[in-house]
Design a protein around this motif. Sequence first.
Motif, PDB file in Angstrom:
ATOM      1  N   LEU A 168      11.520  13.390   3.277  1.00  0.00           N
ATOM      2  CA  LEU A 168      10.488  13.077   4.241  1.00  0.00           C
ATOM      3  C   LEU A 168       9.150  13.304   3.629  1.00  0.00           C
ATOM      4  N   GLN A 169       8.754  14.315   2.959  1.00  0.00           N
ATOM      5  CA  GLN A 169       7.703  14.590   2.612  1.00  0.00           C
ATOM      6  C   GLN A 169       7.149  13.739   1.395  1.00  0.00           C
ATOM      7  N   ILE A 170       7.985  13.065   0.568  1.00  0.00           N
ATOM      8  CA  ILE A 170       7.746  12.083  -0.369  1.00  0.00           C
ATOM      9  C   ILE A 170       7.243  10.626   0.488  1.00  0.00           C
ATOM     10  N   GLU A 171       7.739  10.383   1.538  1.00  0.00           N
ATOM     11  CA  GLU A 171       7.410   9.132   2.484  1.00  0.00           C
ATOM     12  C   GLU A 171       6.259   9.593   2.987  1.00  0.00           C
ATOM     13  N   MET A 172       5.891  10.733   3.563  1.00  0.00           N
ATOM     14  CA  MET A 172       4.794  11.032   4.241  1.00  0.00           C
ATOM     15  C   MET A 172       3.682  10.998   3.411  1.00  0.00           C
ATOM     16  N   ASN A 173       3.773  11.367   2.019  1.00  0.00           N
ATOM     17  CA  ASN A 173       2.759  11.449   1.136  1.00  0.00           C
ATOM     18  C   ASN A 173       1.983   9.834   0.729  1.00  0.00           C
ATOM     19  N   ALA A 174       3.366   9.092   0.688  1.00  0.00           N
ATOM     20  CA  ALA A 174       3.026   7.690   0.386  1.00  0.00           C
ATOM     21  C   ALA A 174       2.175   6.945   1.709  1.00  0.00           C
ATOM     22  N   TRP A 175       2.658   7.453   2.722  1.00  0.00           N
ATOM     23  CA  TRP A 175       1.948   6.814   3.804  1.00  0.00           C
ATOM     24  C   TRP A 175       0.565   7.215   4.166  1.00  0.00           C
ATOM     25  N   ASP A 176       0.454   8.543   3.819  1.00  0.00           N
ATOM     26  CA  ASP A 176      -0.899   8.990   3.828  1.00  0.00           C
ATOM     27  C   ASP A 176      -1.909   8.357   2.804  1.00  0.00           C
ATOM     28  N   HIS A 177      -1.605   8.141   1.536  1.00  0.00           N
ATOM     29  CA  HIS A 177      -2.160   7.397   0.694  1.00  0.00           C
ATOM     30  C   HIS A 177      -2.561   5.978   0.830  1.00  0.00           C
TER      31      HIS A 177
ATOM     32  N   ALA B  20       0.812  -1.342  -0.179  1.00  0.00           N
ATOM     33  CA  ALA B  20      -0.035   0.004  -0.031  1.00  0.00           C
ATOM     34  C   ALA B  20       0.903   1.230   0.068  1.00  0.00           C
ATOM     35  N   HIS B  21       2.097   1.262   0.783  1.00  0.00           N
ATOM     36  CA  HIS B  21       2.825   2.399   0.789  1.00  0.00           C
ATOM     37  C   HIS B  21       3.361   2.399  -0.725  1.00  0.00           C
ATOM     38  N   GLU B  22       3.879   1.403  -1.145  1.00  0.00           N
ATOM     39  CA  GLU B  22       4.456   1.695  -2.681  1.00  0.00           C
ATOM     40  C   GLU B  22       3.398   2.105  -3.551  1.00  0.00           C
ATOM     41  N   ILE B  23       2.222   1.794  -3.273  1.00  0.00           N
ATOM     42  CA  ILE B  23       1.269   2.227  -4.182  1.00  0.00           C
ATOM     43  C   ILE B  23       0.970   3.700  -3.924  1.00  0.00           C
ATOM     44  N   GLY B  24       1.316   4.373  -2.813  1.00  0.00           N
ATOM     45  CA  GLY B  24       1.112   5.609  -2.207  1.00  0.00           C
ATOM     46  C   GLY B  24       1.890   6.535  -3.123  1.00  0.00           C
ATOM     47  N   HIS B  25       3.324   5.909  -3.432  1.00  0.00           N
ATOM     48  CA  HIS B  25       4.082   6.478  -4.093  1.00  0.00           C
ATOM     49  C   HIS B  25       3.849   6.617  -5.678  1.00  0.00           C
ATOM     50  N   ALA B  26       3.273   5.495  -6.086  1.00  0.00           N
ATOM     51  CA  ALA B  26       2.890   5.420  -7.423  1.00  0.00           C
ATOM     52  C   ALA B  26       1.766   6.495  -7.894  1.00  0.00           C
ATOM     53  N   GLU B  27       0.680   6.550  -6.715  1.00  0.00           N
ATOM     54  CA  GLU B  27      -0.207   7.391  -7.016  1.00  0.00           C
ATOM     55  C   GLU B  27      -0.461   8.991  -6.477  1.00  0.00           C
ATOM     56  N   ASP B  28       1.082   9.419  -5.955  1.00  0.00           N
ATOM     57  CA  ASP B  28       1.375  10.624  -5.476  1.00  0.00           C
ATOM     58  C   ASP B  28       1.406  11.676  -6.489  1.00  0.00           C
ATOM     59  N   ARG B  29       0.171  12.652  -6.717  1.00  0.00           N
ATOM     60  CA  ARG B  29       0.348  13.551  -7.645  1.00  0.00           C
ATOM     61  C   ARG B  29       1.300  14.793  -7.441  1.00  0.00           C
ATOM     62  N   GLU B  30       1.743  14.649  -6.284  1.00  0.00           N
ATOM     63  CA  GLU B  30       3.002  15.774  -6.082  1.00  0.00           C
ATOM     64  C   GLU B  30       4.484  15.081  -6.088  1.00  0.00           C
TER      65      GLU B  30
ATOM     66  N   ILE C 194       4.868   0.328  11.907  1.00  0.00           N
ATOM     67  CA  ILE C 194       5.476   0.265  10.777  1.00  0.00           C
ATOM     68  C   ILE C 194       5.944   1.736  10.303  1.00  0.00           C
ATOM     69  N   ILE C 195       4.944   2.615  10.221  1.00  0.00           N
ATOM     70  CA  ILE C 195       5.428   3.894   9.691  1.00  0.00           C
ATOM     71  C   ILE C 195       6.494   4.528  10.668  1.00  0.00           C
ATOM     72  N   GLY C 196       6.175   4.294  11.891  1.00  0.00           N
ATOM     73  CA  GLY C 196       7.283   5.045  12.937  1.00  0.00           C
ATOM     74  C   GLY C 196       8.853   4.469  12.648  1.00  0.00           C
ATOM     75  N   TYR C 197       8.618   3.432  12.475  1.00  0.00           N
ATOM     76  CA  TYR C 197       9.893   2.418  11.978  1.00  0.00           C
ATOM     77  C   TYR C 197      10.581   3.227  10.656  1.00  0.00           C
ATOM     78  N   SER C 198       9.687   3.176   9.599  1.00  0.00           N
ATOM     79  CA  SER C 198      10.177   3.664   8.398  1.00  0.00           C
ATOM     80  C   SER C 198      10.525   5.207   8.346  1.00  0.00           C
ATOM     81  N   LEU C 199       9.735   5.859   9.003  1.00  0.00           N
ATOM     82  CA  LEU C 199      10.138   7.489   9.085  1.00  0.00           C
ATOM     83  C   LEU C 199      11.469   7.533   9.919  1.00  0.00           C
ATOM     84  N   GLU C 200      11.680   6.880  10.776  1.00  0.00           N
ATOM     85  CA  GLU C 200      12.662   7.123  11.926  1.00  0.00           C
ATOM     86  C   GLU C 200      13.877   7.778  11.153  1.00  0.00           C
ATOM     87  N   PRO C 201      14.450   6.881  10.131  1.00  0.00           N
ATOM     88  CA  PRO C 201      15.845   7.578   9.654  1.00  0.00           C
ATOM     89  C   PRO C 201      15.735   8.921   8.825  1.00  0.00           C
ATOM     90  N   TYR C 202      14.545   9.342   8.592  1.00  0.00           N
ATOM     91  CA  TYR C 202      14.200  10.429   7.971  1.00  0.00           C
ATOM     92  C   TYR C 202      14.447  11.772   8.937  1.00  0.00           C
TER      93      TYR C 202
END
Length: 149
Positions: free
Chosen positions: A108-117, A76-86, A133-141
Amino acid sequence: MKNLQIENIVDTILVQSGSSVQVELEDFFPGDRFAGGKYNFGTHKITLYIEEIKAQCLQLFSSLDQFEDYLAVVFAHEIGHAEDRELAELIQQMMETGNDVLKKKVALQIEMNAWDHARMLIPEKLHPFMDTIIGYSLEPYYEALEVSA
């Protein structure tokens, strides 16, 4: 987990998303990162790395009991990237700036957009699991920005 089960999870989420993205399943990510999935903007294709996703699930939850849910969240996160209009605009911003802090903020914004979608594609009852999972994923950013600030 059999490939048929994995393909069913992927197909279900793909149909639900309405995305036209192409999807490929591989065992391992070819680089030195610990990537469970990768969206290629140029080819509009998602590659899921099944063994990497299993390893991430084990690392985060110490078992594969929730592997199917974990796979669904990653996809779903990867689809979030694919469907991110920004996404195109954000990629352009990253390429044009020489400012390292700005690059990290855009990443970070790119990742947050994908997670929101992605949140819209995952049943609400799984949102607490997803938040872990999101917390773990965004921690390095966030860490990269703290170091840069």
